[in-house]
Enzyme design. Structure first.
Site, PDB file in Angstrom:
ATOM      1  N   GLU A  29       0.887  -1.181   0.068  1.00 24.95           N
ATOM      2  CA  GLU A  29      -0.069   0.013  -0.104  1.00 24.95           C
ATOM      3  C   GLU A  29       0.718   1.423   0.107  1.00 24.95           C
ATOM      4  OE1 GLU A  29      -2.894   1.952  -0.857  1.00 24.95           O
ATOM      5  OE2 GLU A  29      -3.717   0.231   0.274  1.00 24.95           O
ATOM      6  N   GLU A  32      -0.345   7.176   1.533  1.00 24.61           N
ATOM      7  CA  GLU A  32      -0.064   7.465   2.952  1.00 24.61           C
ATOM      8  C   GLU A  32      -1.108   8.398   3.434  1.00 24.61           C
ATOM      9  OE1 GLU A  32       3.766   8.315   0.097  1.00 24.61           O
ATOM     10  OE2 GLU A  32       1.622   9.093   0.210  1.00 24.61           O
ATOM     11  N   SER A  88       7.977   5.899   5.157  1.00 20.04           N
ATOM     12  CA  SER A  88       7.751   7.248   5.027  1.00 20.04           C
ATOM     13  C   SER A  88       8.659   8.011   5.955  1.00 20.04           C
ATOM     14  CB  SER A  88       6.255   7.584   4.743  1.00 20.04           C
ATOM     15  OG  SER A  88       5.653   7.025   3.882  1.00 20.04           O
ATOM     16  N   CYS A 102       2.822   5.297   5.206  1.00 16.16           N
ATOM     17  CA  CYS A 102       2.226   4.540   4.166  1.00 16.16           C
ATOM     18  C   CYS A 102       2.023   2.867   4.733  1.00 16.16           C
ATOM     19  CB  CYS A 102       3.078   4.298   2.934  1.00 16.16           C
ATOM     20  SG  CYS A 102       4.668   3.694   3.131  1.00 16.16           S
ATOM     21  N   SER A 287      12.591   5.934  -0.594  1.00 19.99           N
ATOM     22  CA  SER A 287      11.814   6.924   0.386  1.00 19.99           C
ATOM     23  C   SER A 287      13.108   8.095   0.305  1.00 19.99           C
ATOM     24  CB  SER A 287      11.746   6.526   1.715  1.00 19.99           C
ATOM     25  OG  SER A 287      10.308   5.899   1.712  1.00 19.99           O
ATOM     26  N   HIS A 301       8.395   9.397  -1.759  1.00 22.35           N
ATOM     27  CA  HIS A 301       8.097   7.759  -1.679  1.00 22.35           C
ATOM     28  C   HIS A 301       7.696   7.079  -3.022  1.00 22.35           C
ATOM     29  CE1 HIS A 301       8.928   9.113   2.497  1.00 22.35           C
ATOM     30  NE2 HIS A 301       7.976   9.968   2.167  1.00 22.35           N
TER      31      HIS A 301
END
Length: 396
Positions: A29, A32, A88, A102, A287, A301
């Site tokens: 996923e 964020e 993140s 995230c 990142s 990111h």
């Protein structure tokens, strides 16, 4: 502006063990959750001797454990502490913080502990006498719709549940669903009314705060491949005692994609400080935190996996002022789109000044993006901020 190799050796904190063992194989996923809390309008408004930057690393680690993420590294400047996280980033100023996480992080679960710590360690009292809620100067919480909402923790699966949870902590919060109200194309925002009763201090000068965010999906495969580590990039061993491959590869990815060259500045401003902290995940992902002029940041990111590739960019840099009129956020956007070439993207721009050069330029963005069609274009007047939201899709 570009970064130099010395940025690999000037961390204020780095967890080499975590950096060497972190694996992104099961990450999925990208989008964020973004939480921004202004405890005071400015550092000169703080009513006690201590600030957020007096909170120790052990306490931040404690807070982040509730969010289900860890600190990879951290860099300090005169004005802020920039944490690069396993999921993140976190930016801590004297008077405010921005947390962006995230994956399946549980961002909102840190609120109770965070306010306990600022009360106990900083003597900041924000709890109201009626209802026991908190009343800092300003709170923002936002996220785009998730790619895999059912895999989130229960609190984050449904926007209405997140709003209910936030309302347990804050008074005068308002919720917005921005853009097309379907399962995959909208952006959610929660914002509290500005607490104008907060003392501003004798030396307070209002800051023309602005934040620019670009959220991109379905990245061009060739562009996404630049954020994938090859099999030779195993992180099972460190290069040297004070180095790790994740940060080394992050630096190389930054240079190879020119993500350190997003912002330009004039000749007389060429001595502006510029700091960089980046990490490349194994087998893929990236990142980075960049700090400009001690107090401004931009962060990127990337989750490049085929089928759900995603990249985000966020910045609080007043680009028109920093560049002395040579650049605006449209130029910044075009640079970012050239790096990632997404099929779809949305952008948000917050500013206190409606006449902001970038705000006006972004309003007429269509003609600058001939390869994209507009899906949504919305302007909100939010208390003391103006918000511009736009979503675009590549022409077939």
């Amino acid at each position: 502006m570009t970064v130099t190799i010395k940025e690999l050796t000037n961390h204020n904190y780095i967890d080499h063990e975590l950096s060497a063992t972190l694996d992104s194989t099961d990450a999925f996923e990208g989008p964020e959750k973004l939480l921004e809390i202004w405890f005071f309008p400015h550092k000169k408004s703080i009513t006690t001797e201590k600030t957020l930057r007096n909170i120790g690393m052990d306490r931040w680690i404690e807070i982040l454990k509730l969010v289900k993420c860890e600190v990879l590294s951290m860099k300090k400047t005169k004005e802020l502490d920039a944490f690069l996280l396993s999921e993140s980033s976190l930016f801590v100023f004297d008077h405010k913080l921005t947390m962006k996480t995230c994956g399946t992080t549980t961002t909102l679960f840190c609120l109770e502990k965070l306010f306990q710590i600022v009360e106990q360690e900083l003597s900041w009292a924000f709890r109201t006498t009626q209802g026991g809620k908190y009343k800092p100067f300003k709170v923002f919480y936002s996220r785009r719709c998730f790619l895999f909402p059912c895999k989130q923790a229960a609190i984050h699966q449904n926007w209405a549940d997140e709003v209910d949870y936030l309302n347990k902590f804050f008074d005068n919060g308002k919720s917005y669903s921005v853009g097309r109200n379907d399962k995959s194309n909208h952006w959610n925002l929660y914002v509290t009314e500005t607490d104008r009763s907060t003392p501003k201090g004798k030396e307070y000068i209002e800051d023309d705060d602005e934040t620019f965010e670009v959220l991109m999906t379905e990245l061009d495969p060739e562009c996404a491949s630049k954020f994938v580590c090859g099999p030779e990039a195993s992180t099972t061993a460190l290069v040297e005692p004070n180095e790790d491959k994740g940060h080394n590869l992050g630096y190389q990815m930054t240079k190879n994609t020119r993500l350190d060259e997003i912002y330009v500045n004039s000749a007389q401003d060429s001595d502006l400080s510029f700091h960089h902290d980046a990490f490349a995940f194994t087998p893929c992902g990236y990142s980075s935190n960049m700090i400009l002029a001690e107090k401004y940041y931009y962060t990127l990111h990337v989750t490049p996996e085929k089928g759900w590739s995603y990249a985000s960019f966020e910045s609080n840099i007043p680009v028109f002022d920093i560049s002395q009129g040579k650049q605006d956020n449209l130029d910044v956007l075009l640079h970012i789109l050239n790096v990632f070439q997404p099929r779809e993207f949305s952008m948000t721009f917050f500013t206190k000044n409606y006449q902001n050069q970038s705000f006006q330029k972004l309003l007429s963005i269509n003609e600058s993006l001939p390869d994209y069609i507009k899906l949504d274009k919305i302007v909100y007047d939010l208390d003391d901020y103006h918000l511009f939201y736009m979503k675009l899709q590549k022409k077939i």
